[in-house]
Design a protein around this motif. Structure first.
Motif, PDB file in Angstrom:
ATOM      1  N   SER A  62      10.428  11.759  -6.607  1.00 45.74           N
ATOM      2  CA  SER A  62      10.784  12.245  -7.938  1.00 45.74           C
ATOM      3  C   SER A  62      10.878  13.764  -7.884  1.00 45.74           C
ATOM      4  O   SER A  62       9.984  14.430  -7.369  1.00 45.74           O
ATOM      5  CB  SER A  62       9.729  11.842  -8.974  1.00 45.74           C
ATOM      6  OG  SER A  62       9.625  10.446  -9.082  1.00 45.74           O
ATOM      7  N   ARG A  63      11.980  14.292  -8.412  1.00 48.96           N
ATOM      8  CA  ARG A  63      12.189  15.745  -8.450  1.00 48.96           C
ATOM      9  C   ARG A  63      11.979  16.380  -7.075  1.00 48.96           C
ATOM     10  O   ARG A  63      11.349  17.428  -6.932  1.00 48.96           O
ATOM     11  CB  ARG A  63      11.254  16.390  -9.475  1.00 48.96           C
ATOM     12  CG  ARG A  63      11.633  16.067 -10.909  1.00 48.96           C
ATOM     13  CD  ARG A  63      10.719  16.781 -11.885  1.00 48.96           C
ATOM     14  NE  ARG A  63      11.159  16.557 -13.265  1.00 48.96           N
ATOM     15  CZ  ARG A  63      10.491  16.956 -14.338  1.00 48.96           C
ATOM     16  NH1 ARG A  63       9.354  17.607 -14.199  1.00 48.96           N
ATOM     17  NH2 ARG A  63      10.940  16.707 -15.540  1.00 48.96           N
ATOM     18  N   GLY A  64      12.448  15.715  -6.046  1.00 48.41           N
ATOM     19  CA  GLY A  64      12.373  16.255  -4.700  1.00 48.41           C
ATOM     20  C   GLY A  64      11.058  16.027  -3.996  1.00 48.41           C
ATOM     21  O   GLY A  64      10.938  16.308  -2.808  1.00 48.41           O
ATOM     22  N   LEU A  65      10.036  15.519  -4.694  1.00 51.85           N
ATOM     23  CA  LEU A  65       8.737  15.269  -4.080  1.00 51.85           C
ATOM     24  C   LEU A  65       8.681  13.835  -3.573  1.00 51.85           C
ATOM     25  O   LEU A  65       8.973  12.895  -4.309  1.00 51.85           O
ATOM     26  CB  LEU A  65       7.619  15.525  -5.090  1.00 51.85           C
ATOM     27  CG  LEU A  65       7.541  16.950  -5.644  1.00 51.85           C
ATOM     28  CD1 LEU A  65       6.430  17.048  -6.686  1.00 51.85           C
ATOM     29  CD2 LEU A  65       7.314  17.954  -4.528  1.00 51.85           C
ATOM     30  N   PHE A  66       8.282  13.673  -2.310  1.00 52.20           N
ATOM     31  CA  PHE A  66       8.245  12.357  -1.684  1.00 52.20           C
ATOM     32  C   PHE A  66       6.814  12.042  -1.289  1.00 52.20           C
ATOM     33  O   PHE A  66       6.134  12.843  -0.670  1.00 52.20           O
ATOM     34  CB  PHE A  66       9.148  12.358  -0.447  1.00 52.20           C
ATOM     35  CG  PHE A  66       9.249  11.020   0.220  1.00 52.20           C
ATOM     36  CD1 PHE A  66       9.963   9.983  -0.369  1.00 52.20           C
ATOM     37  CD2 PHE A  66       8.643  10.788   1.442  1.00 52.20           C
ATOM     38  CE1 PHE A  66      10.064   8.754   0.247  1.00 52.20           C
ATOM     39  CE2 PHE A  66       8.744   9.566   2.073  1.00 52.20           C
ATOM     40  CZ  PHE A  66       9.454   8.544   1.468  1.00 52.20           C
ATOM     41  N   ALA A  67       6.339  10.844  -1.662  1.00 53.79           N
ATOM     42  CA  ALA A  67       4.958  10.470  -1.360  1.00 53.79           C
ATOM     43  C   ALA A  67       4.799   8.967  -1.457  1.00 53.79           C
ATOM     44  O   ALA A  67       5.652   8.262  -2.015  1.00 53.79           O
ATOM     45  CB  ALA A  67       3.988  11.153  -2.332  1.00 53.79           C
ATOM     46  N   GLY A  68       3.685   8.465  -0.901  1.00 54.91           N
ATOM     47  CA  GLY A  68       3.360   7.068  -1.060  1.00 54.91           C
ATOM     48  C   GLY A  68       3.012   6.783  -2.515  1.00 54.91           C
ATOM     49  O   GLY A  68       2.547   7.661  -3.242  1.00 54.91           O
ATOM     50  N   ALA A  97       0.840  -1.193   0.000  1.00 53.34           N
ATOM     51  CA  ALA A  97       0.000   0.000   0.000  1.00 53.34           C
ATOM     52  C   ALA A  97       0.874   1.240   0.000  1.00 53.34           C
ATOM     53  O   ALA A  97       1.991   1.232   0.550  1.00 53.34           O
ATOM     54  CB  ALA A  97      -0.924   0.008   1.221  1.00 53.34           C
ATOM     55  N   ALA A  98       0.389   2.292  -0.626  1.00 53.37           N
ATOM     56  CA  ALA A  98       1.078   3.578  -0.598  1.00 53.37           C
ATOM     57  C   ALA A  98       1.099   4.091   0.828  1.00 53.37           C
ATOM     58  O   ALA A  98       0.081   4.092   1.521  1.00 53.37           O
ATOM     59  CB  ALA A  98       0.378   4.571  -1.522  1.00 53.37           C
ATOM     60  N   GLY A  99       2.262   4.519   1.296  1.00 53.47           N
ATOM     61  CA  GLY A  99       2.417   4.884   2.701  1.00 53.47           C
ATOM     62  C   GLY A  99       2.155   6.336   3.009  1.00 53.47           C
ATOM     63  O   GLY A  99       2.209   7.201   2.130  1.00 53.47           O
ATOM     64  N   PRO A 100       1.877   6.615   4.279  1.00 52.10           N
ATOM     65  CA  PRO A 100       1.712   8.000   4.739  1.00 52.10           C
ATOM     66  C   PRO A 100       3.071   8.659   4.950  1.00 52.10           C
ATOM     67  O   PRO A 100       4.095   7.976   5.022  1.00 52.10           O
ATOM     68  CB  PRO A 100       0.989   7.822   6.075  1.00 52.10           C
ATOM     69  CG  PRO A 100       1.505   6.504   6.578  1.00 52.10           C
ATOM     70  CD  PRO A 100       1.696   5.638   5.366  1.00 52.10           C
ATOM     71  N   VAL A 101       3.095   9.972   5.029  1.00 59.23           N
ATOM     72  CA  VAL A 101       4.336  10.695   5.274  1.00 59.23           C
ATOM     73  C   VAL A 101       4.151  11.627   6.469  1.00 59.23           C
ATOM     74  O   VAL A 101       3.039  12.032   6.798  1.00 59.23           O
ATOM     75  CB  VAL A 101       4.778  11.513   4.036  1.00 59.23           C
ATOM     76  CG1 VAL A 101       5.093  10.611   2.876  1.00 59.23           C
ATOM     77  CG2 VAL A 101       3.712  12.521   3.649  1.00 59.23           C
ATOM     78  N   GLY A 102       5.279  11.957   7.115  1.00 59.81           N
ATOM     79  CA  GLY A 102       5.248  12.867   8.251  1.00 59.81           C
ATOM     80  C   GLY A 102       5.408  12.145   9.576  1.00 59.81           C
ATOM     81  O   GLY A 102       5.087  10.963   9.706  1.00 59.81           O
ATOM     82  N   ARG A 103       5.891  12.864  10.581  1.00 57.55           N
ATOM     83  CA  ARG A 103       6.185  12.250  11.877  1.00 57.55           C
ATOM     84  C   ARG A 103       4.922  11.734  12.557  1.00 57.55           C
ATOM     85  O   ARG A 103       4.963  10.745  13.291  1.00 57.55           O
ATOM     86  CB  ARG A 103       6.892  13.255  12.791  1.00 57.55           C
ATOM     87  CG  ARG A 103       8.261  13.691  12.303  1.00 57.55           C
ATOM     88  CD  ARG A 103       9.064  14.336  13.427  1.00 57.55           C
ATOM     89  NE  ARG A 103       9.331  13.391  14.493  1.00 57.55           N
ATOM     90  CZ  ARG A 103      10.384  12.574  14.524  1.00 57.55           C
ATOM     91  NH1 ARG A 103      11.239  12.561  13.525  1.00 57.55           N
ATOM     92  NH2 ARG A 103      10.572  11.750  15.531  1.00 57.55           N
ATOM     93  N   THR A 104       3.789  12.361  12.346  1.00 59.08           N
ATOM     94  CA  THR A 104       2.564  11.955  13.036  1.00 59.08           C
ATOM     95  C   THR A 104       1.553  11.330  12.083  1.00 59.08           C
ATOM     96  O   THR A 104       0.418  11.088  12.464  1.00 59.08           O
ATOM     97  CB  THR A 104       1.914  13.174  13.716  1.00 59.08           C
ATOM     98  OG1 THR A 104       1.576  14.151  12.720  1.00 59.08           O
ATOM     99  CG2 THR A 104       2.854  13.793  14.729  1.00 59.08           C
ATOM    100  N   ALA A 105       1.957  11.036  10.856  1.00 62.39           N
ATOM    101  CA  ALA A 105       1.003  10.570   9.849  1.00 62.39           C
ATOM    102  C   ALA A 105       0.488   9.166  10.112  1.00 62.39           C
ATOM    103  O   ALA A 105      -0.560   8.791   9.602  1.00 62.39           O
ATOM    104  CB  ALA A 105       1.645  10.615   8.463  1.00 62.39           C
ATOM    105  N   ALA A 106       1.195   8.373  10.903  1.00 62.04           N
ATOM    106  CA  ALA A 106       0.797   6.982  11.102  1.00 62.04           C
ATOM    107  C   ALA A 106      -0.419   6.843  12.000  1.00 62.04           C
ATOM    108  O   ALA A 106      -1.007   5.781  12.085  1.00 62.04           O
ATOM    109  CB  ALA A 106       1.959   6.188  11.688  1.00 62.04           C
ATOM    110  N   ALA A 107      -0.824   7.906  12.667  1.00 68.38           N
ATOM    111  CA  ALA A 107      -1.894   7.802  13.657  1.00 68.38           C
ATOM    112  C   ALA A 107      -3.216   7.365  13.054  1.00 68.38           C
ATOM    113  O   ALA A 107      -3.918   6.525  13.617  1.00 68.38           O
ATOM    114  CB  ALA A 107      -2.068   9.138  14.378  1.00 68.38           C
TER     115      ALA A 107
END
Length: 256
Positions: free
Chosen positions: A178-184, A152-162
């Motif tokens: 890609s090109r500096g953009l990070f995402a699931g 599954a595409a993952g969440p980002v950020g320190r508190t995103a897993a909540a």
């Protein structure tokens, strides 16, 4: 006469097949990076992500991970299936929860989710299930995301897993940059295979510089797994060792 003609045609086809196979093999050898290059690129990918914790992999997710796959510079038109291909490295936790030694893999797939005009992207996979990770490391065949293990595409950020219980039910959480953009990113259908040749080359390399590269990669993963916010986010990533020179490929008799 017909037999002679058929024999000539058969020999011509065989010669053409052999001639075309050799350039493909040489091209594949040139495209496969040395283990030290993959280690350096993987450490750079993780170090870059660790400097932006608010937009990176949630630390709690990494803290509970059984293993991590990093595939730097996944390129379009891959070698396993049409779509994309690249070379990466796997680090698995040992029984004490420490990061073990690297295992090198090949990656291929048709749904890496390239942005318009992007020719390459970095892929990070977080393995949450030990059975899935062991299945990959055993190397008994191809390991297909979505078939051999749910992804599954993952969440980002320190508190995103909540608030992502549904996504975190997957065995593997996937990301791309890609090109500096990070995402699931969705990676169903992508294939992973251990690379025995590269792993043998790495196993025979006892240089202390290589050991420092591995240590740097593990240190970045430890920092990214820390659930305590860093005092200075700008200095969260340790300095990486200088890239090692690529050793000359072995000379194979009879091959140009």
């Amino acid at each position: 006469m017909n037999r002679t003609l058929l024999g000539t045609v058969a020999l011509t086809v065989l010669a053409c097949s052999t001639a075309s196979a050799q350039p493909r093999e040489r091209l594949r050898d040139r495209l496969a990076p040395a283990p030290t290059e993959t280690l350096d690129a993987a450490a750079t990918v993780l170090a870059d992500l660790s400097k932006i914790p608010e937009k990176s992999i949630p630390p709690a997710l990494l803290a509970d991970a059984q293993g991590v796959v990093v595939v730097p510079r996944v390129i379009k038109a891959g070698f396993i299936v049409a779509g994309a291909g690249g070379h990466g490295v796997v680090l698995a936790r040992d029984k004490d929860g420490k990061w073990g030694g690297p295992v090198f893999i090949n990656f291929g797939g048709g749904s890496v989710g390239f942005q318009a005009g992007v020719e390459a992207t970095d892929v990070v996979l977080v393995f949450r299930d030990r059975k899935s990770l062991d299945r990959l490391l055993e190397g008994k065949g191809k390991f297909t995301l979505g078939a051999d293990a749910s992804v599954a595409a993952g969440p980002v950020g320190r508190t995103a897993a909540a608030g992502t219980d549904v996504k975190l039910g997957a065995e593997i959480i996937s990301y791309s940059r890609s090109r500096g953009l990070f995402a699931g990113v969705a990676l169903d259908g992508s294939v992973l295979r251990p690379d025995p040749t590269v792993n043998a080359t790495f196993g025979a390399d006892a240089r202390p510089e290589v050991a420092r590269q591995v240590a740097a990669l593990k240190e970045v993963l430890d920092l990214m797994s820390s659930t305590t916010p860093p005092a200075d986010p700008a200095k969260v990533a340790p300095p990486l060792p200088a890239p090692l020179p690529t050793p000359a490929p072995p000379v194979v008799p009879g091959r140009p």
